[in-house]
Design a protein around this motif. Structure first.
Motif, PDB file in Angstrom:
ATOM      1  N   SER A  95       0.797  -1.225   0.000  1.00  0.00           N
ATOM      2  CA  SER A  95       0.000   0.000   0.000  1.00  0.00           C
ATOM      3  C   SER A  95       0.827   1.272   0.000  1.00  0.00           C
ATOM      4  N   GLY A  96       2.085   1.165   0.365  1.00  0.00           N
ATOM      5  CA  GLY A  96       2.836   2.349   0.742  1.00  0.00           C
ATOM      6  C   GLY A  96       2.596   2.657   2.208  1.00  0.00           C
ATOM      7  N   THR A  97       3.395   3.545   2.757  1.00  0.00           N
ATOM      8  CA  THR A  97       3.319   3.861   4.179  1.00  0.00           C
ATOM      9  C   THR A  97       1.923   4.326   4.570  1.00  0.00           C
ATOM     10  N   VAL A  98       1.422   3.766   5.659  1.00  0.00           N
ATOM     11  CA  VAL A  98       0.107   4.135   6.186  1.00  0.00           C
ATOM     12  C   VAL A  98       0.305   5.234   7.227  1.00  0.00           C
ATOM     13  N   SER A  99      -0.317   6.375   7.003  1.00  0.00           N
ATOM     14  CA  SER A  99      -0.254   7.479   7.964  1.00  0.00           C
ATOM     15  C   SER A  99      -1.626   8.096   8.113  1.00  0.00           C
ATOM     16  N   GLY A 100      -1.907   8.606   9.311  1.00  0.00           N
ATOM     17  CA  GLY A 100      -3.172   9.285   9.577  1.00  0.00           C
ATOM     18  C   GLY A 100      -2.975  10.779   9.722  1.00  0.00           C
ATOM     19  N   ASP A 101      -4.036  11.450  10.167  1.00  0.00           N
ATOM     20  CA  ASP A 101      -3.992  12.903  10.286  1.00  0.00           C
ATOM     21  C   ASP A 101      -3.125  13.371  11.456  1.00  0.00           C
ATOM     22  N   ALA A 102      -3.105  12.608  12.555  1.00  0.00           N
ATOM     23  CA  ALA A 102      -2.392  13.031  13.758  1.00  0.00           C
ATOM     24  C   ALA A 102      -0.918  12.626  13.690  1.00  0.00           C
ATOM     25  N   LYS A 103      -0.100  13.355  14.428  1.00  0.00           N
ATOM     26  CA  LYS A 103       1.327  13.036  14.458  1.00  0.00           C
ATOM     27  C   LYS A 103       1.563  11.615  14.953  1.00  0.00           C
ATOM     28  N   ALA A 104       0.772  11.169  15.941  1.00  0.00           N
ATOM     29  CA  ALA A 104       0.944   9.828  16.510  1.00  0.00           C
ATOM     30  C   ALA A 104       0.464   8.730  15.573  1.00  0.00           C
ATOM     31  N   GLU A 105      -0.009   9.102  14.379  1.00  0.00           N
ATOM     32  CA  GLU A 105      -0.496   8.126  13.409  1.00  0.00           C
ATOM     33  C   GLU A 105       0.405   8.033  12.182  1.00  0.00           C
ATOM     34  N   ARG A 106       1.573   8.613  12.240  1.00  0.00           N
ATOM     35  CA  ARG A 106       2.488   8.589  11.096  1.00  0.00           C
ATOM     36  C   ARG A 106       3.265   7.277  11.065  1.00  0.00           C
ATOM     37  N   GLY A 107       3.332   6.665   9.880  1.00  0.00           N
ATOM     38  CA  GLY A 107       3.880   5.317   9.764  1.00  0.00           C
ATOM     39  C   GLY A 107       5.335   5.207   9.400  1.00  0.00           C
ATOM     40  N   SER A 108       6.095   6.301   9.525  1.00  0.00           N
ATOM     41  CA  SER A 108       7.546   6.248   9.256  1.00  0.00           C
ATOM     42  C   SER A 108       8.251   7.218  10.187  1.00  0.00           C
ATOM     43  N   LEU A 109       9.521   6.948  10.442  1.00  0.00           N
ATOM     44  CA  LEU A 109      10.308   7.865  11.263  1.00  0.00           C
ATOM     45  C   LEU A 109      10.564   9.173  10.536  1.00  0.00           C
ATOM     46  N   LEU A 110      10.645   9.131   9.215  1.00  0.00           N
ATOM     47  CA  LEU A 110      10.812  10.355   8.440  1.00  0.00           C
ATOM     48  C   LEU A 110       9.747  11.368   8.819  1.00  0.00           C
ATOM     49  N   GLU A 111       8.505  10.900   8.961  1.00  0.00           N
ATOM     50  CA  GLU A 111       7.402  11.785   9.329  1.00  0.00           C
ATOM     51  C   GLU A 111       7.363  12.038  10.835  1.00  0.00           C
ATOM     52  N   LEU A 112       7.524  10.962  11.635  1.00  0.00           N
ATOM     53  CA  LEU A 112       7.422  11.107  13.086  1.00  0.00           C
ATOM     54  C   LEU A 112       8.444  12.095  13.634  1.00  0.00           C
ATOM     55  N   THR A 113       9.656  12.097  13.045  1.00  0.00           N
ATOM     56  CA  THR A 113      10.716  12.990  13.529  1.00  0.00           C
ATOM     57  C   THR A 113      10.914  14.199  12.621  1.00  0.00           C
ATOM     58  N   TRP A 114      10.046  14.311  11.637  1.00  0.00           N
ATOM     59  CA  TRP A 114      10.119  15.389  10.632  1.00  0.00           C
ATOM     60  C   TRP A 114      11.552  15.513  10.086  1.00  0.00           C
ATOM     61  N   SER A 115      11.949  14.388   9.473  1.00  0.00           N
ATOM     62  CA  SER A 115      13.280  14.252   8.843  1.00  0.00           C
ATOM     63  C   SER A 115      14.413  14.416   9.849  1.00  0.00           C
ATOM     64  N   GLY A 116      14.188  13.943  11.090  1.00  0.00           N
ATOM     65  CA  GLY A 116      15.244  13.961  12.093  1.00  0.00           C
ATOM     66  C   GLY A 116      15.287  15.204  12.942  1.00  0.00           C
ATOM     67  N   GLN A 117      14.444  16.199  12.660  1.00  0.00           N
ATOM     68  CA  GLN A 117      14.486  17.453  13.406  1.00  0.00           C
ATOM     69  C   GLN A 117      13.814  17.347  14.783  1.00  0.00           C
ATOM     70  N   GLU A 118      12.912  16.355  14.941  1.00  0.00           N
ATOM     71  CA  GLU A 118      12.165  16.209  16.194  1.00  0.00           C
ATOM     72  C   GLU A 118      12.258  14.767  16.666  1.00  0.00           C
ATOM     73  N   PRO A 119      13.385  14.337  17.226  1.00  0.00           N
ATOM     74  CA  PRO A 119      13.557  12.933  17.629  1.00  0.00           C
ATOM     75  C   PRO A 119      12.487  12.475  18.611  1.00  0.00           C
ATOM     76  N   ILE A 120      12.159  11.188  18.533  1.00  0.00           N
ATOM     77  CA  ILE A 120      11.198  10.602  19.472  1.00  0.00           C
ATOM     78  C   ILE A 120      11.965   9.986  20.639  1.00  0.00           C
ATOM     79  N   THR A 121      11.292   9.825  21.764  1.00  0.00           N
ATOM     80  CA  THR A 121      11.912   9.264  22.962  1.00  0.00           C
ATOM     81  C   THR A 121      11.295   7.908  23.261  1.00  0.00           C
ATOM     82  N   LEU A 122      12.144   6.896  23.483  1.00  0.00           N
ATOM     83  CA  LEU A 122      11.682   5.563  23.819  1.00  0.00           C
ATOM     84  C   LEU A 122      11.514   5.429  25.331  1.00  0.00           C
ATOM     85  N   GLN A 123      10.912   4.330  25.767  1.00  0.00           N
ATOM     86  CA  GLN A 123      10.623   4.140  27.184  1.00  0.00           C
ATOM     87  C   GLN A 123      11.873   4.146  28.049  1.00  0.00           C
TER      88      GLN A 123
END
Length: 406
Positions: free
Chosen positions: A337-365
């Motif tokens: 299908s290609g990457t599945v992403s929704g409208d919200a930030k928490a629904e983005r299906g790739s790190l490229l989107e989740l971190t906005w190309s690395g500018q906003e890193p995510i934090t793990l547990q």
């Protein structure tokens, strides 16, 4: 409303792999060769051995190390095969025939369920395409002019589709950032995930013919979760003018279990409004989305919950477009299908989107942060979908761990 069927096996009525689901896979017991099975609860039924014991002439299509022979039989055989399996697992009189051919899931090895013939990857999420366009073309239109006129895709490398659980070696290749005067060679430093849904194709069509939207379901056997690992830095340098190549073709992971389309009848939903109206060959009665809720985790931390139900293009439109030029279908064809992403930030299906190309890193547990994947990271994608009478079915997970570049 679809009525759920009861089974004589001792499993909970709401088990995600109950009799309403019955996904197909290829397994090998400790003392045997790989063959086709179906999952029921936390067990696997050896379909070929069970069918042979029941005196079925068709047993041979399941006594092979892939689903391809069964896929070649077409829609009527898939329907009758599923009906037979349901009968064997719901009729108490069949227990003596079935029970000798049941294996505990933990005692078998799972293999790639299909011998992949051709592999095509689409780009069917408007939200994903908009995010990526916004990242790479911040001063231009997010969507390319053709995006709402056709399902965009590329032809991938079938030989590097691997079964869930297979380690993924970090790829090496050329990369060049705007700050580099010349390209450099080395391991990818922007390794990413793509949470996708794979569609397994059966039956055949002749080269020079095409499969229309309303005939596409005759060829759609089932779905499996898919992770199209992507080396974003290699991809960025190579993709102009011909698109993805080495940044994608090093590995793509497919779940071991293929959920038949029949199990997803309660998950069908309307597509989003398609504006402008697609051309005639992309229109028909068999247009639908799928209400599948996905979950992506890295090292045990859930980082995204992409909803498949918002995808812009129907799987039938993707298949129709894939063949409109006369390209033929073969049993074991796979398209994603290609990457599945929704409208919200928490629904983005790739790190490229989740971190906005690395500018906003995510934090793990554990407190670690990620812009892109590091060696040793394990990515797991799971999903559920509506089944009959309110029961939810669980799609087979797809998982993989990143190993250092060779």
């Amino acid at each position: 409303m679809t009525t759920a069927t009861a089974t004589w096996l001792d499993i909970a009525a709401d088990h995600p792999y109950g009799i309403a689901h019955l996904p197909y896979g290829v397994f090998a017991p400790a003392d045997g060769e790989a063959r086709v099975g179906v999952r029921i609860g936390d067990r696997v039924l050896d379909l070929g051995a069970c069918a042979e014991a029941a005196g079925m002439e068709s047993a041979s299509v399941w006594q092979t190390p892939s689903l391809n022979a069964f896929l070649a039989q077409g829609r009527s055989a898939w329907a009758s095969g599923r009906a037979w399996i349901v009968e064997m697992l719901s009729n108490d009189a069949r227990r003596d025939c079935v029970e000798p051919h049941l294996y505990a899931l933990g005692e078998v090895t799972l293999h790639l369920p299909i011998e992949v013939a051709d592999y095509v990857d689409f780009y069917a999420s408007e939200q994903h395409a908009t995010n990526v366009g916004s990242i790479f073309r911040p001063d231009g239109d997010a969507l390319t002019p053709n995006w709402k006129h056709l399902p965009i895709g590329y032809h991938g490398r079938s030989g590097t589709v691997v079964v869930s659980g297979t380690d993924v070696v970090r790829p090496t290749g050329q990369r060049k950032t705007p700050a580099d005067s010349e390209p450099v060679f080395g391991p990818s430093i922007r390794l990413d995930i793509e949470a996708e849904l794979g569609f397994v194709v059966g039956g055949t069509s002749e080269i020079g013919s095409r499969v229309g939207v309303d005939a596409a379901d005759e060829h759609l056997f089932g779905v499996a979760l898919f992770n199209d690992w992507s080396a974003r830095d290699i991809q960025a340098w190579e993709y102009v003018p011909l698109g993805p190549f080495l940044g994608k073709s090093f590995a793509s992971s497919l779940a071991a279990w293929v959920t038949p389309m029949e199990a997803l009848s309660a998950a069908r939903v309307d597509l989003p409004a398609q504006d402008p109206r697609p051309l005639d060959y992309l229109r028909g009665d068999a247009l639908y989305g799928l209400d599948i809720e996905m979950e992506v985790s890295i090292n045990g931390t859930v980082v995204s919950r992409p909803p498949y139900r918002g995808m812009y293009w129907s799987p039938t439109q993707m298949l129709a477009h894939m063949t409109v030029n006369g390209a033929s279908l073969r049993p074991g064809d796979l398209f994603a299908s290609g990457t599945v992403s929704g409208d919200a930030k928490a629904e983005r299906g790739s790190l490229l989107e989740l971190t906005w190309s690395g500018q906003e890193p995510i934090t793990l547990q554990d407190g670690q942060t990620r812009a892109f994947l590091e060696d040793g990271d394990t990515v797991t994608i799971t999903a559920t979908a509506p089944g009959p009478e309110g029961v939810r079915i669980g799609l087979g997970e797809v998982t993989g761990t990143i190993r250092p570049a060779h």
